[in-house]
Design a protein around this motif. Structure first.
Motif, PDB file in Angstrom:
ATOM      1  N   GLU A 193     -30.547  12.455  -3.422  1.00 58.48           N
ATOM      2  CA  GLU A 193     -30.873  11.200  -4.102  1.00 58.48           C
ATOM      3  C   GLU A 193     -30.244   9.953  -3.495  1.00 58.48           C
ATOM      4  O   GLU A 193     -30.882   8.907  -3.449  1.00 58.48           O
ATOM      5  CB  GLU A 193     -30.427  11.426  -5.438  1.00 58.48           C
TER       6      GLU A 193
ATOM      7  N   ARG B  55     -32.035   8.823  -0.495  1.00 56.40           N
ATOM      8  CA  ARG B  55     -33.426   8.578  -0.844  1.00 56.40           C
ATOM      9  C   ARG B  55     -33.333   7.106  -0.919  1.00 56.40           C
ATOM     10  O   ARG B  55     -34.058   6.099  -0.618  1.00 56.40           O
ATOM     11  CB  ARG B  55     -33.953   9.178  -1.946  1.00 56.40           C
TER      12      ARG B  55
ATOM     13  N   GLU C 172     -39.544  11.879  -4.084  1.00 53.02           N
ATOM     14  CA  GLU C 172     -39.199  11.084  -2.532  1.00 53.02           C
ATOM     15  C   GLU C 172     -40.496  10.231  -2.307  1.00 53.02           C
ATOM     16  O   GLU C 172     -40.377   9.061  -1.784  1.00 53.02           O
ATOM     17  CB  GLU C 172     -38.963  12.098  -1.570  1.00 53.02           C
TER      18      GLU C 172
END
Ligand SMILES: Nc1ncnc2c1ncn2[C@@H]1O[C@H](COP(=O)(O)OP(=O)(O)OP(=O)(O)O)[C@@H](O)[C@H]1O
Ligand SMILES: [Mg+2]
Length: 375
Positions: free
Chosen positions: A178, A181, A204
């Motif tokens: 996360e 990302r 994503e």
């Protein structure tokens, strides 16, 4: 409008009898991110490798900034090192016997860049990806996220025109994924670099992308913005690749230009009017009716009768802090919806779901759903 920077036209590639990519076409503008999303084996890596120059297409063309870099017809295939692209591979190989610095500097060494320029460039990209201070660390001693950053730095060291990322986050645990990302998104914005990103993770895909290409069996099934694809999927497969869906089996009772009327299999008395154009359906066709969970409205009156109302049983209701996650059943169909804390449901309760004709999609039952997409 700005002309496309990367043009991919009808790329096709077979390995023996396996069609890995077929007629893959898209345009990407400078600074834009295009994501290839789809289940394992649908041709994402093959497409990326053809763009990078590690695979020669059987058919099709690739142009960058108006210049052809690959053309099957002209038998023109620029080698990878002449394409000015940086690639992070699916299994991002960092070399364990080298330090972080040596790993990142390697592409420069291959191109015979020496001395001060190497130190400066490596320093710059290390700062960019957040690795400062780890120059002399052996790559063997890095965490997954740090290895990821090394792979990214190595792909960026040559200031590529296009960055190709093949599932760069797939080896990381959920938390790190996360974080990376978001970092990747910020980095992309800061550099305004053109990116082709491959993933089979829908979050994503939704975070990082301007254009989304949903792939299936080597083909692009639908190309568009995330919102277009979420709201107006052209096939059942596309609808299921991204976001959650609730579906019911049924058959067509009648059709006209204004839409179709479907009787659900569990009880033909439950009838759903769908605003979707009735073309392509005829009376008696087996179909699947689907809707996004956030589009259904809950009616507390189970006895409410009428069009577009589906009576359901609440099987479980789990409190998750900011909302309830409720598992519902209607005949054979079971599914999950979220309800707000202000409107709790309890197990055993009977309710009705109202499906508005505009929110419902109808698919032929023979259209297969996604079977192996990881979420
Ligand atoms: N070098 C090769 N030789 C033979 N078949 C191949 C080769 N590379 C890919 N394929 C086949 O081509 C198809 C597409 O493979 P590809 O690696 O592009 O899929 P992918 O979408 O990247 O999948 P994944 O999500 O698992 O990485 C698969 O059926 C694969 O087995
Ligand atoms: Mg792959």
């Amino acid at each position: 409008m700005e002309p496309p920077f990367l043009e991919v036209k009808n790329l096709s590639k077979k390995f023996g009898s396996v069609t890995a990519a077929q007629d893959v076409s898209f345009d990407v503008r400078k600074g834009e991110v295009l994501t290839l999303l789809g289940p394992s084996g649908c041709g994402k890596t093959t497409t990326l490798r053809m763009i990078a120059g590690f695979e020669t297409p059987d058919r099709g063309e690739i142009r960058v900034g108006g210049k052809t870099i690959a053309s099957a017809r002209q038998r023109l295939f620029l080698p990878p090192e002449k394409r000015e692209m940086g690639m992070v591979f699916q299994s991002y190989a960092v070399w364990p016997h080298m330090t972080v610095f040596e790993n990142i500097a390697y592409p420069l060494k291959l191109r015979r860049v020496r001395g001060k320029e190497v130190r400066e460039r490596v320093g710059d990209v290390m700062e960019l990806v957040g690795l400062v201070g780890l120059e002399d660390r052996s790559a063997m001693l890095l965490s997954g996220g740090q290895q990821q950053r090394v792979a990214l730095a190595r792909a960026l060291i040559y200031s590529p025109k296009i960055l190709l990322l093949d599932e760069p986050l797939s080896n990381l645990d959920a938390m790190l994924r996360e974080q990376m990302r978001l970092e990747l998104k910020l980095l992309q914005r800061r550099l305004s670099i053109t990116v082709i990103f491959v993933t089979h993770d829908q979050v994503e895909a939704m975070t990082l992308t301007d254009q989304l290409a949903v792939m299936k069996d080597g083909r692009i099934e639908q190309l568009g913005s995330v919102e277009e694809i979420y709201v107006r999927p052209r096939t059942r497969f596309v609808q299921e690749v991204i976001g959650r869906v609730i579906w019911f089996e049924g058959k067509i009772l009648s059709e006209d230009h204004g839409g179709v009327l479907v009787g659900l299999s569990a009880n033909e008395g439950t009838r759903i009017q769908c605003a979707q154009n009735g073309e392509g359906f005829k009376k008696g066709d087996p179909v699947v009716v689907s809707i996004r969970p956030e589009e259904v409205k809950i009616e507390m009156d189970h006895a409410a009768a009428g069009l577009n109302l589906v009576p359901c049983l609440v099987e479980t209701a789990v409190f998750l802090g900011d909302h309830f996650e409720c598992h519902l059943r209607y005949g054979e169909a079971d599914f999950t919806i979220s309800t707000s804390r202000a409107h709790p449901l309890s197990p055993g309760q009977k309710i009705c779901l109202r499906l508005s004709p505009q929110s419902v999609h109808v698919w032929h039952k023979s259209e297969l759903p996604v079977s192996n997409v990881k979420t």
